[in-house]
Motif scaffolding. Sequence first.
Motif, mmCIF file in Angstrom:
data_model
loop_
_atom_site.group_PDB
_atom_site.id
_atom_site.type_symbol
_atom_site.label_atom_id
_atom_site.label_comp_id
_atom_site.label_asym_id
_atom_site.label_seq_id
_atom_site.Cartn_x
_atom_site.Cartn_y
_atom_site.Cartn_z
ATOM 1 N N GLY A 220 67.498 47.298 9.664
ATOM 2 C CA GLY A 220 68.585 46.351 9.420
ATOM 3 C C GLY A 220 69.919 47.055 9.531
ATOM 4 O O GLY A 220 70.218 47.709 10.534
ATOM 5 N N LYS A 221 70.718 46.954 8.472
ATOM 6 C CA LYS A 221 72.015 47.626 8.463
ATOM 7 C C LYS A 221 71.916 49.062 7.959
ATOM 8 O O LYS A 221 72.906 49.801 7.992
ATOM 9 C CB LYS A 221 72.990 46.835 7.588
ATOM 10 N N LEU A 222 70.738 49.451 7.502
ATOM 11 C CA LEU A 222 70.540 50.812 7.011
ATOM 12 C C LEU A 222 70.308 51.769 8.165
ATOM 13 O O LEU A 222 69.498 51.512 9.051
ATOM 14 C CB LEU A 222 69.354 50.868 6.054
ATOM 15 N N ARG A 223 71.003 52.889 8.156
ATOM 16 C CA ARG A 223 70.847 53.945 9.147
ATOM 17 C C ARG A 223 70.730 55.261 8.384
ATOM 18 O O ARG A 223 71.674 55.675 7.718
ATOM 19 C CB ARG A 223 72.059 54.020 10.085
ATOM 20 N N PHE A 224 69.602 55.920 8.483
ATOM 21 C CA PHE A 224 69.459 57.191 7.782
ATOM 22 C C PHE A 224 68.449 58.074 8.511
ATOM 23 O O PHE A 224 67.694 57.635 9.378
ATOM 24 C CB PHE A 224 69.049 56.974 6.316
ATOM 25 N N GLY A 225 68.445 59.346 8.138
ATOM 26 C CA GLY A 225 67.537 60.306 8.753
ATOM 27 C C GLY A 225 67.069 61.322 7.729
ATOM 28 O O GLY A 225 67.247 61.141 6.521
ATOM 29 N N GLY A 226 66.454 62.411 8.219
ATOM 30 C CA GLY A 226 65.998 63.466 7.316
ATOM 31 C C GLY A 226 64.587 63.246 6.813
ATOM 32 O O GLY A 226 63.787 62.505 7.391
ATOM 33 N N TRP A 227 64.293 63.877 5.663
ATOM 34 C CA TRP A 227 62.913 63.881 5.167
ATOM 35 C C TRP A 227 62.495 62.503 4.639
ATOM 36 O O TRP A 227 61.310 62.144 4.697
ATOM 37 C CB TRP A 227 62.737 64.940 4.087
ATOM 38 N N VAL A 228 63.437 61.709 4.121
ATOM 39 C CA VAL A 228 63.085 60.363 3.639
ATOM 40 C C VAL A 228 62.579 59.509 4.806
ATOM 41 O O VAL A 228 61.556 58.819 4.716
ATOM 42 C CB VAL A 228 64.289 59.686 2.961
ATOM 43 N N ALA A 229 63.315 59.559 5.925
ATOM 44 C CA ALA A 229 62.900 58.816 7.118
ATOM 45 C C ALA A 229 61.571 59.347 7.643
ATOM 46 O O ALA A 229 60.741 58.579 8.147
ATOM 47 C CB ALA A 229 63.981 58.919 8.199
ATOM 48 N N TRP A 230 61.378 60.650 7.519
ATOM 49 C CA TRP A 230 60.135 61.264 8.006
ATOM 50 C C TRP A 230 58.929 60.781 7.209
ATOM 51 O O TRP A 230 57.911 60.401 7.772
ATOM 52 C CB TRP A 230 60.249 62.787 7.930
ATOM 53 N N TRP A 231 59.044 60.762 5.893
ATOM 54 C CA TRP A 231 57.940 60.279 5.048
ATOM 55 C C TRP A 231 57.697 58.789 5.285
ATOM 56 O O TRP A 231 56.550 58.321 5.257
ATOM 57 C CB TRP A 231 58.238 60.557 3.575
ATOM 58 N N LEU A 232 58.754 58.036 5.512
ATOM 59 C CA LEU A 232 58.592 56.618 5.818
ATOM 60 C C LEU A 232 57.862 56.440 7.145
ATOM 61 O O LEU A 232 56.980 55.577 7.269
ATOM 62 C CB LEU A 232 59.969 55.938 5.868
ATOM 63 N N TRP A 233 58.206 57.271 8.136
ATOM 64 C CA TRP A 233 57.527 57.231 9.436
ATOM 65 C C TRP A 233 56.035 57.511 9.263
ATOM 66 O O TRP A 233 55.199 56.822 9.852
ATOM 67 C CB TRP A 233 58.173 58.257 10.367
ATOM 68 N N LEU A 234 55.702 58.530 8.452
ATOM 69 C CA LEU A 234 54.295 58.855 8.200
ATOM 70 C C LEU A 234 53.558 57.668 7.577
ATOM 71 O O LEU A 234 52.452 57.314 8.002
ATOM 72 C CB LEU A 234 54.195 60.073 7.257
ATOM 73 N N LEU A 235 54.166 57.060 6.568
ATOM 74 C CA LEU A 235 53.537 55.950 5.856
ATOM 75 C C LEU A 235 53.296 54.758 6.784
ATOM 76 O O LEU A 235 52.192 54.195 6.806
ATOM 77 C CB LEU A 235 54.418 55.523 4.675
ATOM 78 N N VAL A 236 54.304 54.379 7.557
ATOM 79 C CA VAL A 236 54.180 53.228 8.457
ATOM 80 C C VAL A 236 53.083 53.451 9.478
ATOM 81 O O VAL A 236 52.279 52.551 9.771
ATOM 82 C CB VAL A 236 55.534 52.952 9.155
ATOM 83 N N HIS A 237 52.996 54.658 10.026
ATOM 84 C CA HIS A 237 51.991 54.925 11.053
ATOM 85 C C HIS A 237 50.582 54.983 10.480
ATOM 86 O O HIS A 237 49.631 54.524 11.122
ATOM 87 C CB HIS A 237 52.332 56.216 11.798
ATOM 88 N N ILE A 238 50.437 55.513 9.288
ATOM 89 C CA ILE A 238 49.107 55.528 8.669
ATOM 90 C C ILE A 238 48.623 54.105 8.393
ATOM 91 O O ILE A 238 47.471 53.763 8.654
ATOM 92 C CB ILE A 238 49.128 56.358 7.364
ATOM 93 N N LEU A 239 49.516 53.262 7.891
ATOM 94 C CA LEU A 239 49.147 51.870 7.611
ATOM 95 C C LEU A 239 48.848 51.086 8.888
ATOM 96 O O LEU A 239 48.066 50.127 8.870
ATOM 97 C CB LEU A 239 50.275 51.178 6.834
ATOM 98 N N SER A 240 49.450 51.492 10.008
ATOM 99 C CA SER A 240 49.288 50.753 11.262
ATOM 100 C C SER A 240 48.021 51.124 12.018
ATOM 101 O O SER A 240 47.577 50.370 12.891
ATOM 102 C CB SER A 240 50.506 50.994 12.170
ATOM 103 N N ILE A 241 47.432 52.255 11.698
ATOM 104 C CA ILE A 241 46.235 52.700 12.413
ATOM 105 C C ILE A 241 45.061 51.790 12.061
ATOM 106 O O ILE A 241 44.898 51.366 10.914
ATOM 107 C CB ILE A 241 45.914 54.167 12.038
#
Length: 442
Positions: A371-392
């Motif tokens: 949405g309007k949120l733009r961020f990076g770093g380790w928080v985004a990385w852990w979120l990426w991990l979580l989303v991909h695990i749930l999507s498998i």
Amino acid sequence: MIIKANLPDSGKKKRLVIIGGGFAGLELAKRADKNQYQVVLIDKNNYYQFQPLFYQVAIGGLEPSSISYPYRKNFQKNKDFHFRMCEALSVNTSDKKIETNIGIITYDLLVIATGCDTNYFGNTDLIENTFSLKSVSESLLMRNRILLSFEESLITTDEEKRKELLTFVIVGGGATGVELAGALADMRRTVLPRDYPEIDFTKMEIHLVNAGSRLLAGMSEQASETALKTLLDRGVIVYQEKSVKSVESPYVNIADGTQIRSRNVFWVAGVKPNSLAGLDETAYNRGRLVVNEYNQVNGYKDIFSIGDTSLQTSESYPVGHPQVAQVALQMAKQLAKNINKGESDNWDKFVYVDKGSLATIGRNAAVADLGKLRFGGWVAWWLWLLVHILSIVGMRNKVSVFIDWVWSYLNYDVSLRLLIRPKFNDMYKDKRTKQSNEQIQT
């Protein structure tokens, strides 16, 4: 002689044929009402492939089986679901028949979800001189190429050849290119020096060539800037607004005259839709199937297209939706709701809801546009991990990926760097030789 594919009669049910078992095809097959339809899914492979993690297989971070799942296992409890491993060759729209390499399959409703393949932009030489990343088998081939480069660099006494073997060129600045470059940079820093202590990895070069003006063009400018800075900080050499003119092994020729010597050229620069013969020319636009707001193909009431191969335009998306997983999944869900209702008078129009984008750039580094949120770093990385695990797909696969990633995070290592190459028995070799000779004579 016309050969009919071996399928049970659909009886009073309509036969829904889905070509392609990717994000869109699989989702539709799961949601289609089996009380109304006999669902027939056809695909060249007998398993589903989770495309966003192909690069993880290529770098030895995950097992191929962790991101693959058999179609038949997915539908074991569905009584009127049928899978056939075959290739769709053409469609006869007047007789409602699909020609495949196993025979003719008739349909009442046809859904084309054939997805995309690697786009070489008309340069056929690239097919022979580069490695692509659009399937599990190509991921394994790339993994073998990467590992073989290190093994060969230990053997050679030629410094020029060693430099070519330790130079990696990734063409394409999208999510796959950025993720692959970041993963190789992490391996160079942590894993590879322990696996190959005799190699000086300060001489290993990673080049990322991007024809666009910025990386991750489908995301925000902030995400692009973060990705670029992170890759540069990790020693990746990035080329912006520079396209590859040709690849003549071991030379990679960039349009501005730059020449890179490398035995490892990975082409992830673009995609092209997989088309199906037999449809009218008016059904296509730039290779994609033009569909209306109900995903019906232009000119056909009983043929639909969803996912990457479909092109639906609107005020919000005048050139069509982005070719990403979320579009494919949402199209499949909406189409399933519509056809389950029966008559088209009650159908609802498809409206894409952008839930955001994520891309990883390596360990503890990722970018997120939510949405309007733009961020990076380790928080985004852990979120990426979580989303991909749930999507498998598949609980076993979710657990397997989770364990591999946790182990890798804690130990900076996963023992999956196996160089496995196929071996054919004599009967298979003789058959292949005979087929090759017949093709030459033809």
